[in-house]
Design a protein around this motif. Structure first.
Motif, PDB file in Angstrom:
ATOM      1  N   THR A  29       0.817  -1.213   0.000  1.00 41.24           N
ATOM      2  CA  THR A  29       0.000   0.000   0.000  1.00 41.24           C
ATOM      3  C   THR A  29       0.852   1.266   0.000  1.00 41.24           C
ATOM      4  OG1 THR A  29      -0.183  -0.042   2.406  1.00 41.24           O
ATOM      5  CG2 THR A  29      -1.954  -1.099   1.152  1.00 41.24           C
ATOM      6  N   LEU A  30       2.121   1.158   0.390  1.00 41.99           N
ATOM      7  CA  LEU A  30       3.023   2.314   0.358  1.00 41.99           C
ATOM      8  C   LEU A  30       3.942   2.166  -0.845  1.00 41.99           C
ATOM      9  CD1 LEU A  30       4.079   4.904   1.720  1.00 41.99           C
ATOM     10  CD2 LEU A  30       5.717   3.460   2.934  1.00 41.99           C
ATOM     11  N   HIS A  31       3.830   3.083  -1.781  1.00 44.39           N
ATOM     12  CA  HIS A  31       4.645   3.055  -2.986  1.00 44.39           C
ATOM     13  C   HIS A  31       5.742   4.115  -2.873  1.00 44.39           C
ATOM     14  CE1 HIS A  31       0.992   0.987  -4.254  1.00 44.39           C
ATOM     15  NE2 HIS A  31       1.800   0.312  -5.050  1.00 44.39           N
ATOM     16  N   TYR A  32       6.747   3.977  -3.742  1.00 47.53           N
ATOM     17  CA  TYR A  32       7.932   4.836  -3.665  1.00 47.53           C
ATOM     18  C   TYR A  32       7.577   6.317  -3.790  1.00 47.53           C
ATOM     19  CZ  TYR A  32      12.981   5.729  -4.240  1.00 47.53           C
ATOM     20  OH  TYR A  32      14.274   6.143  -4.085  1.00 47.53           O
ATOM     21  N   ASP A  33       6.727   6.678  -4.730  1.00 45.61           N
ATOM     22  CA  ASP A  33       6.367   8.084  -4.899  1.00 45.61           C
ATOM     23  C   ASP A  33       5.655   8.621  -3.661  1.00 45.61           C
ATOM     24  OD1 ASP A  33       4.187   6.399  -5.548  1.00 45.61           O
ATOM     25  OD2 ASP A  33       3.293   7.908  -6.846  1.00 45.61           O
ATOM     26  N   SER A  46       9.205  12.453  13.258  1.00 45.98           N
ATOM     27  CA  SER A  46       9.624  11.060  13.383  1.00 45.98           C
ATOM     28  C   SER A  46       8.782  10.187  12.455  1.00 45.98           C
ATOM     29  CB  SER A  46       9.430  10.590  14.829  1.00 45.98           C
ATOM     30  OG  SER A  46       8.044  10.603  15.153  1.00 45.98           O
ATOM     31  N   LEU A  47       9.145   8.910  12.374  1.00 49.18           N
ATOM     32  CA  LEU A  47       8.337   7.983  11.572  1.00 49.18           C
ATOM     33  C   LEU A  47       6.926   7.877  12.131  1.00 49.18           C
ATOM     34  CD1 LEU A  47      10.739   5.026  10.687  1.00 49.18           C
ATOM     35  CD2 LEU A  47       9.930   6.859   9.216  1.00 49.18           C
ATOM     36  N   ARG A  48       6.812   7.885  13.443  1.00 45.46           N
ATOM     37  CA  ARG A  48       5.468   7.820  14.056  1.00 45.46           C
ATOM     38  C   ARG A  48       4.639   9.048  13.694  1.00 45.46           C
ATOM     39  NH1 ARG A  48       4.988   3.487  17.249  1.00 45.46           N
ATOM     40  NH2 ARG A  48       6.846   2.692  18.268  1.00 45.46           N
ATOM     41  N   ALA A  49       5.286  10.192  13.630  1.00 43.76           N
ATOM     42  CA  ALA A  49       4.570  11.416  13.260  1.00 43.76           C
ATOM     43  C   ALA A  49       4.169  11.378  11.781  1.00 43.76           C
ATOM     44  CB  ALA A  49       5.421  12.644  13.552  1.00 43.76           C
ATOM     45  N   ALA A  70       0.431  11.640  10.517  1.00 43.81           N
ATOM     46  CA  ALA A  70       0.024  12.612   9.502  1.00 43.81           C
ATOM     47  C   ALA A  70      -0.646  11.915   8.326  1.00 43.81           C
ATOM     48  CB  ALA A  70       1.231  13.422   9.028  1.00 43.81           C
ATOM     49  N   SER A  71      -0.185  10.710   7.986  1.00 46.67           N
ATOM     50  CA  SER A  71      -0.750   9.991   6.844  1.00 46.67           C
ATOM     51  C   SER A  71      -2.192   9.554   7.093  1.00 46.67           C
ATOM     52  CB  SER A  71       0.113   8.778   6.485  1.00 46.67           C
ATOM     53  OG  SER A  71      -0.054   7.728   7.414  1.00 46.67           O
ATOM     54  N   GLN A  72      -2.654   9.626   8.336  1.00 47.16           N
ATOM     55  CA  GLN A  72      -4.038   9.280   8.659  1.00 47.16           C
ATOM     56  C   GLN A  72      -4.998  10.452   8.424  1.00 47.16           C
ATOM     57  OE1 GLN A  72      -4.333   7.549  12.600  1.00 47.16           O
ATOM     58  NE2 GLN A  72      -2.342   6.591  12.348  1.00 47.16           N
ATOM     59  N   LEU A  73      -4.458  11.658   8.263  1.00 48.27           N
ATOM     60  CA  LEU A  73      -5.289  12.839   8.081  1.00 48.27           C
ATOM     61  C   LEU A  73      -5.868  12.874   6.664  1.00 48.27           C
ATOM     62  CD1 LEU A  73      -2.917  15.399   9.831  1.00 48.27           C
ATOM     63  CD2 LEU A  73      -4.956  14.325  10.802  1.00 48.27           C
ATOM     64  N   GLY A 129      -2.410  11.707  -2.302  1.00 50.62           N
ATOM     65  CA  GLY A 129      -2.975  10.598  -3.069  1.00 50.62           C
ATOM     66  C   GLY A 129      -2.573   9.238  -2.553  1.00 50.62           C
ATOM     67  N   CYS A 130      -2.491   9.110  -1.247  1.00 47.57           N
ATOM     68  CA  CYS A 130      -2.085   7.819  -0.683  1.00 47.57           C
ATOM     69  C   CYS A 130      -2.920   7.495   0.554  1.00 47.57           C
ATOM     70  CB  CYS A 130      -0.609   7.822  -0.345  1.00 47.57           C
ATOM     71  SG  CYS A 130      -0.104   9.117   0.791  1.00 47.57           S
ATOM     72  N   GLN A 131      -2.827   6.231   0.941  1.00 47.52           N
ATOM     73  CA  GLN A 131      -3.525   5.772   2.132  1.00 47.52           C
ATOM     74  C   GLN A 131      -2.646   5.978   3.348  1.00 47.52           C
ATOM     75  OE1 GLN A 131      -4.536   1.665   1.596  1.00 47.52           O
ATOM     76  NE2 GLN A 131      -5.290   1.974  -0.478  1.00 47.52           N
ATOM     77  N   ARG A 132      -3.166   5.581   4.497  1.00 46.37           N
ATOM     78  CA  ARG A 132      -2.403   5.621   5.734  1.00 46.37           C
ATOM     79  C   ARG A 132      -1.173   4.729   5.576  1.00 46.37           C
ATOM     80  NH1 ARG A 132      -1.784   1.948   8.973  1.00 46.37           N
ATOM     81  NH2 ARG A 132      -1.406   2.010  11.171  1.00 46.37           N
ATOM     82  N   ALA A 133      -0.032   5.236   6.005  1.00 48.79           N
ATOM     83  CA  ALA A 133       1.216   4.465   5.944  1.00 48.79           C
ATOM     84  C   ALA A 133       1.476   3.853   7.313  1.00 48.79           C
ATOM     85  CB  ALA A 133       2.374   5.371   5.545  1.00 48.79           C
TER      86      ALA A 133
END
Length: 152
Positions: free
Chosen positions: A44-48, A65-68, A72-75, A83-87
């Motif tokens: 689900t996580l792509h390079y771009d 941080s990675l956790r942050a 943020a990816s959940q917002l 254009g991506c889902q939660r990471a």
């Protein structure tokens, strides 16, 4: 001693989206890179998307941080603009070993080619050497710091 709780990342605090959107078209060619090793077909996580999330980190001190980045990816705003889902934290941690950094210099070169020179101050036309800017505020602060150490 317990660590101080990190502030939650909120949409209103994030910035730099227009810059990330401008780079997204260049990064889109990286989308399928690193997917060959995904035998289950559930990446689900792509390079771009990873690159854009790293840019989000660079533009926003609150994303520290990675956790942050995961938070943020959940917002909704981040998901819509990037254009991506939660990471997941696992995907973000694994990304450095999955994605090939050697693919980025070509894109960086294309972006650099689009840069326009800044207007130069005509008073600097005769300067032949590199200029070095120096901040002298440390010099005025040193005596105060020394005094504070002695008073301790």
């Amino acid at each position: 001693m317990a660590r101080k709780k990190r502030p939650k990342v909120e949409e209103r605090e994030l910035q730099g989206f227009k810059h990330i959107e401008a780079v997204a078209q260049f990064l889109s060619r990286l989308h399928e890179d690193g997917c060959a090793r995904d035998k289950a077909g559930n990446r689900t996580l792509h390079y771009d998307e990873y690159c854009m999330q790293v840019l989000l980190f660079l533009f926003n001190p609150i994303v520290s941080s990675l956790r942050a980045i995961e938070q943020a990816s959940q917002l909704k705003k981040v998901q819509k603009i990037l254009g991506c889902q939660r990471a997941s934290l696992g995907s973000l941690s694994e990304a450095t070993s999955v994605f090939d950094a050697e693919r980025l210099p070509e894109i960086i070169g294309e972006l650099a080619a689009q840069l326009k020179p800044l207007h130069h101050d005509p008073r600097l036309k005769d300067v032949q050497h590199a200029l070095t800017l120096v901040d002298g505020s440390l010099l005025s602060a040193l005596p105060k710091m020394a005094q504070a150490m002695l008073l301790k």
